[in-house]
Enzyme design. Structure first.
Site, PDB file in Angstrom:
ATOM      1  N   LYS A  22       1.788   5.400   8.392  1.00  0.00           N
ATOM      2  CA  LYS A  22       0.597   4.598   8.738  1.00  0.00           C
ATOM      3  C   LYS A  22       0.188   4.904  10.179  1.00  0.00           C
ATOM      4  CE  LYS A  22       1.131   0.243  10.266  1.00  0.00           C
ATOM      5  NZ  LYS A  22       0.499  -0.099  11.558  1.00  0.00           N
ATOM      6  N   ASN A  23       1.161   4.943  11.087  1.00  0.00           N
ATOM      7  CA  ASN A  23       0.829   5.086  12.511  1.00  0.00           C
ATOM      8  C   ASN A  23       0.503   6.514  12.911  1.00  0.00           C
ATOM      9  OD1 ASN A  23       1.056   2.385  12.685  1.00  0.00           O
ATOM     10  ND2 ASN A  23       3.076   2.372  13.650  1.00  0.00           N
ATOM     11  N   CYS A 118      -2.672  -9.942  18.846  1.00  0.00           N
ATOM     12  CA  CYS A 118      -2.191 -10.291  17.507  1.00  0.00           C
ATOM     13  C   CYS A 118      -0.939 -11.128  17.700  1.00  0.00           C
ATOM     14  CB  CYS A 118      -1.899  -9.026  16.703  1.00  0.00           C
ATOM     15  SG  CYS A 118      -0.480  -8.147  17.308  1.00  0.00           S
ATOM     16  N   ARG A 123      -1.477  -7.377  23.560  1.00  0.00           N
ATOM     17  CA  ARG A 123      -1.941  -6.014  23.271  1.00  0.00           C
ATOM     18  C   ARG A 123      -3.084  -5.574  24.205  1.00  0.00           C
ATOM     19  NH1 ARG A 123      -0.152  -5.144  17.925  1.00  0.00           N
ATOM     20  NH2 ARG A 123      -0.176  -2.919  18.375  1.00  0.00           N
ATOM     21  N   ASP A 306       9.332  -1.406  15.897  1.00  0.00           N
ATOM     22  CA  ASP A 306       8.844  -1.668  14.533  1.00  0.00           C
ATOM     23  C   ASP A 306       9.977  -1.835  13.527  1.00  0.00           C
ATOM     24  OD1 ASP A 306       5.900   0.478  14.767  1.00  0.00           O
ATOM     25  OD2 ASP A 306       6.380  -1.485  15.602  1.00  0.00           O
ATOM     26  N   ARG A 398      -0.541  -4.168   4.862  1.00  0.00           N
ATOM     27  CA  ARG A 398      -1.159  -3.316   5.891  1.00  0.00           C
ATOM     28  C   ARG A 398      -0.317  -2.067   6.144  1.00  0.00           C
ATOM     29  NH1 ARG A 398      -1.973  -6.041  11.248  1.00  0.00           N
ATOM     30  NH2 ARG A 398      -2.771  -3.942  11.602  1.00  0.00           N
TER      31      ARG A 398
HETATM   32  C1  EPZ Z   1       1.574   1.448  18.324  1.00  0.00           C
HETATM   33  O1  EPZ Z   1       0.885   0.311  18.824  1.00  0.00           O
HETATM   34  C2  EPZ Z   1       1.881   1.124  16.863  1.00  0.00           C
HETATM   35  N1  EPZ Z   1       0.632   0.942  16.124  1.00  0.00           N
HETATM   36  C3  EPZ Z   1       2.722  -0.154  16.767  1.00  0.00           C
HETATM   37  O2  EPZ Z   1       3.043  -0.342  15.386  1.00  0.00           O
HETATM   38  C4  EPZ Z   1       4.020   0.067  17.548  1.00  0.00           C
HETATM   39  O3  EPZ Z   1       4.774  -1.122  17.538  1.00  0.00           O
HETATM   40  C5  EPZ Z   1       3.691   0.459  18.993  1.00  0.00           C
HETATM   41  O4  EPZ Z   1       2.831   1.626  19.009  1.00  0.00           O
HETATM   42  C6  EPZ Z   1       4.945   0.787  19.799  1.00  0.00           C
HETATM   43  O5  EPZ Z   1       5.648   1.821  19.192  1.00  0.00           O
HETATM   44  C7  EPZ Z   1      -0.072   2.040  15.748  1.00  0.00           C
HETATM   45  O6  EPZ Z   1       0.295   3.164  16.040  1.00  0.00           O
HETATM   46  C8  EPZ Z   1      -1.340   1.794  14.968  1.00  0.00           C
HETATM   47  P1  EPZ Z   1       1.638   0.598  22.763  1.00  0.00           P
HETATM   48  P2  EPZ Z   1       0.193   0.399  20.305  1.00  0.00           P
HETATM   49  O7  EPZ Z   1       0.307   0.856  23.369  1.00  0.00           O
HETATM   50  O8  EPZ Z   1      -0.367   1.756  20.529  1.00  0.00           O
HETATM   51  C9  EPZ Z   1       1.691  -2.370  26.431  1.00  0.00           C
HETATM   52  C10 EPZ Z   1       3.420  -1.528  13.408  1.00  0.00           C
HETATM   53  O9  EPZ Z   1       4.156  -2.488  13.114  1.00  0.00           O
HETATM   54  N2  EPZ Z   1       0.362  -1.823  26.747  1.00  0.00           N
HETATM   55  O10 EPZ Z   1       2.685   1.669  22.851  1.00  0.00           O
HETATM   56  O11 EPZ Z   1      -0.702  -0.763  20.463  1.00  0.00           O
HETATM   57  C11 EPZ Z   1       1.624  -3.286  25.217  1.00  0.00           C
HETATM   58  O12 EPZ Z   1       1.265  -4.585  25.611  1.00  0.00           O
HETATM   59  C12 EPZ Z   1       2.648  -1.551  14.715  1.00  0.00           C
HETATM   60  O13 EPZ Z   1       3.246  -0.503  12.697  1.00  0.00           O
HETATM   61  C13 EPZ Z   1      -0.244  -2.172  27.954  1.00  0.00           C
HETATM   62  O14 EPZ Z   1       0.309  -2.922  28.739  1.00  0.00           O
HETATM   63  O15 EPZ Z   1       1.489   0.196  21.229  1.00  0.00           O
HETATM   64  C14 EPZ Z   1       3.032  -3.256  24.690  1.00  0.00           C
HETATM   65  O16 EPZ Z   1       3.815  -4.181  25.408  1.00  0.00           O
HETATM   66  C15 EPZ Z   1       2.899  -2.811  15.517  1.00  0.00           C
HETATM   67  N3  EPZ Z   1      -1.480  -1.666  28.226  1.00  0.00           N
HETATM   68  C16 EPZ Z   1       3.498  -1.840  25.031  1.00  0.00           C
HETATM   69  O17 EPZ Z   1       2.574  -1.331  26.006  1.00  0.00           O
HETATM   70  C17 EPZ Z   1      -2.140  -0.819  27.363  1.00  0.00           C
HETATM   71  O18 EPZ Z   1      -3.263  -0.377  27.688  1.00  0.00           O
HETATM   72  C18 EPZ Z   1       3.502  -0.898  23.834  1.00  0.00           C
HETATM   73  O19 EPZ Z   1       2.190  -0.783  23.366  1.00  0.00           O
HETATM   74  C19 EPZ Z   1      -1.505  -0.481  26.153  1.00  0.00           C
HETATM   75  C20 EPZ Z   1      -0.263  -0.986  25.856  1.00  0.00           C
END
Ligand code: EPZ
Length: 421
Positions: A22-23, A118, A123, A306, A398
C-alpha cells in the site's frame, strides 16, 4: 456498516499470498502526475486507499482505468488540469498530499486542502513544505489550504530534520522535473522509497542513493511510458507472521522480501518464533513457548511503527513483562484501550507501554480506531477465548486486501457481516 466476527482458538495452517505494498502504490500513483504518457501498475492491491487516490487523480481529469480482474491500473495524465484538487477526497486520505510535489513539478503551482491529522498523530507537513520551498516554491498556508507557486523549480541541497517518508517522496517527485541536481540529506530509507525511485527511473528520471540517507535527483525534461510491478507489502507479511505466532500455528507466507522483513524477523526470532526463508516465501512456526521482549519503533531499517500495534497483541499473550517504546508517532497506542477490553494488562506511560502477559484474551465487542490498531484486534480475536466482534473495520480495509478471506483460507473462523448502526 460492516463488522468482523471472530471465534478464537483455531490453529491455522496452509499458505497465504501477500499483496503489493500500500505504502508503495500510493506515492507511485501520485507520481503518474509527472508523466503525460501511459503508466501501468501491475499487481495493484485493490484497497480503499488506492480507490481514493485514483478518484483524486480523476478529479484532476486524469484518465484512470482500474482493472480489478487483473489487479492492474492504467493511468494517463496527459490532459491533467492544474486546478485545485477535490477537497473532500484529499481530506478523506492524508496520503493524497503526495500529489503536491508532482503537481508542483509539472505545473509550477498547486493549491490543496491541508491534510488533516489522524488518530495516530497530528501528522504535520512542515518538512514537505520546507523541501518544496528549498526548490524555489513560494508556499502560502491559510484558510485550510496550502498553495505552492514556482516559476521554475531549481535543484537544491535539502537536509531533512527527520527522515520523513512522505516528505522524502514529495521532494523526490518535485525534484524529478526541477532544473539541476537536488540532494536530499537525512532522507527516509524505507523500501517503499526505493520502489518509488525504481518507478521514477523506469519513466526516465535520474535518481541515485535511494535506500540510503542521501538521495540525488537530476531533473529531466520529460518522461516515457512505464509499466511497473510494486514490491510486496512488508507490513502485511509481518502481520501474518505475527498471526502464526499468536495462534501458535505453522504456515507459509508467499510474497516476501527477506531484507525488508529483517527487523521483524529479528524481533520474532528473539521471542522464540522459528522462521525459514525460501526465496520469496517464509515458513513461520509459532508453536513454541515465546519469551517477552522489548520493542522500540524506529525509521527503517529499525522496527517499523506500522508493526507496533500487532506486536502489542502478541506480547499481551506472552508470560512476563514486555516494553514497547513508540518513537515515531505521538499517539499510536489506541489499540491498548480495546485490547484491555479483551483482558490485556497494559500500562501506558507517554511513549511507552508496559505489557504483562496474560493467559488468554477473552472475546469482546471492540472498535478499530486506525488501520494497524484494527489489525491488532483481529490478531487478539484469533487467539481469544470466545467470540470477538470488531466494528469500524473500514479502517482495516484501507490497508489489507480481503484480510478475512486470507485468514479463512488458513482455517480461521472469521466472518464479515453487514449491519445497520
Ligand atoms: C508513512 O507515513 C506511511 N504512510 C505510514 O504508514 C508510516 O507509519 C510512516 O510513513 C512511517 O513509516 C504512507 O506511506 C502512505 P512520516 P508519513 O512523514 O509519510 C513527523 C500505515 O499504517 N513529520 O515518515 O506520513 C510525523 O509527525 C501508515 O500504513 C514531521 O514532523 O510518515 C511523524 O512523527 C500509518 N513533519 C514522523 O515524522 C513532516 O513534515 C514520521 O512521519 C512530516 C512528518
Amino acid at each position: 456498516m460492516e463488522k468482523l466476527i471472530i471465534k478464537g482458538g483455531k490453529k491455522l495452517e496452509g499458505e497465504v499470498n501477500i499483496s503489493a505494498a500500500k505504502n508503495s502504490v500510493l506515492p507511485i500513483l501520485a507520481a503518474t502526475i509527472l508523466n503525460g504518457n501511459n503508466c501501468t501498475i501491475e499487481n495493484m492491491p485493490m484497497l480503499e486507499d488506492v480507490f481514493v487516490i485514483c478518484e483524486v487523480l480523476k478529479s484532476l481529469k486524469a484518465n484512470v482505468i482500474i482493472d480489478k480482474l487483473n489487479n492492474r491500473v492504467k493511468i494517463n495524465t496527459a490532459n491533467l488540469f492544474d486546478n485545485e484538487s477535490n477537497d473532500e477526497l484529499v481530506r478523506k486520505m492524508r496520503a493524497s498530499f503526495l500529489i503536491m510535489g508532482p503537481m508542483l513539478g509539472r505545473f509550477g503551482n498547486f493549491k490543496i486542502s491541508l491534510p488533516g491529522g489522524c488518530n495516530i498523530g497530528t501528522r504535520p507537513i512542515d518538512l514537505h513544505l520546507k523541501g518544496l520551498s528549498a526548490l524555489g516554491a513560494e508556499i502560502t498556508v491559510g484558510h485550510g489550504y496550502v498553495e505552492a507557486n514556482a516559476k521554475k523549480l531549481i535543484g537544491s541541497n535539502i537536509y531533512l530534520d527527520y527522515p520523513s517518508v512522505g516528505a522524502t517522496e514529495n521532494i523526490m517527485m518535485a525534484a524529478a522535473l526541477a532544473e539541476g541536481e537536488t540532494v536530499i540529506g537525512n532522507a527516509a530509507e524505507e523500501p517503499e522509497i526505493v520502489d518509488l525511485a525504481m518507478f521514477l527511473k523506469a519513466m526516465g528520471a535520474q535518481i541515485s542513493g535511494e535506500g540510503t540517507d542521501t538521495i540525488r535527483i537530476l531533473g529531466v525534461k520529460d518522461f516515457k511510458e512505464v509499466v511497473h510491478k510494486p514490491i510486496y507489502d512488508r507490513i502485511e507479511a509481518g502481520t501474518f507472521m505475527i498471526t502464526a505466532a499468536i495462534t501458535k500455528s505453522l504456515f507459509k507466507i508467499n510474497g516476501v522480501n527477506e531484507v525488508h522483513l529483517k527487523p521483524i524477523i529479528a524481533k520474532l526470532t528473539e521471542m522464540g518464533v522459528a522462521v525459514e526463508i525460501n526465496k520469496n516465501s517464509i515458513i513461520v512456526d509459532g508453536r513454541k513457548k515465546l519469551n517477552p521482549i522489548d520493542i522500540k519503533t524506529m525509521p527503517y531499517p529499525g522496527f517499523p511503527t506500522d508493526m507496533q500495534a500487532q506486536m502489542m497483541s502478541l506480547l499481551c499473550t506472552v508470560k512476563g513483562t514486555s516494553i514497547i517504546t513508540e518513537t515515531v508517532f505521538e499517539n499510536r497506542f489506541m489499540q491498548a484501550v480495546e485490547l484491555k477490553r479483551m483482558g490485556a494488562n497494559i500500562k501506558i506511560d507517554g511513549r511507552s507501554a508496559v505489557i504483562e502477559g496474560i493467559d488468554t484474551f477473552t472475546g469482546s465487542e471492540v472498535k478499530a480506531t486506525d488501520l494497524r490498531a484494527g489489525a491488532a484486534l483481529i490478531l487478539a480475536g484469533l487467539t481469544a477465548e470466545g467470540t470477538t466482534v470488531i466494528e469500524d473495520i473500514y479502517h482495516i480495509d484501507r490497508g489489507y486486501v480481503s484480510i478475512e478471506e486470507k485468514l479463512k483460507r488458513l482455517g480461521a473462523d472469521i466472518e464479515r457481516v453487514s449491519y445497520c448502526k
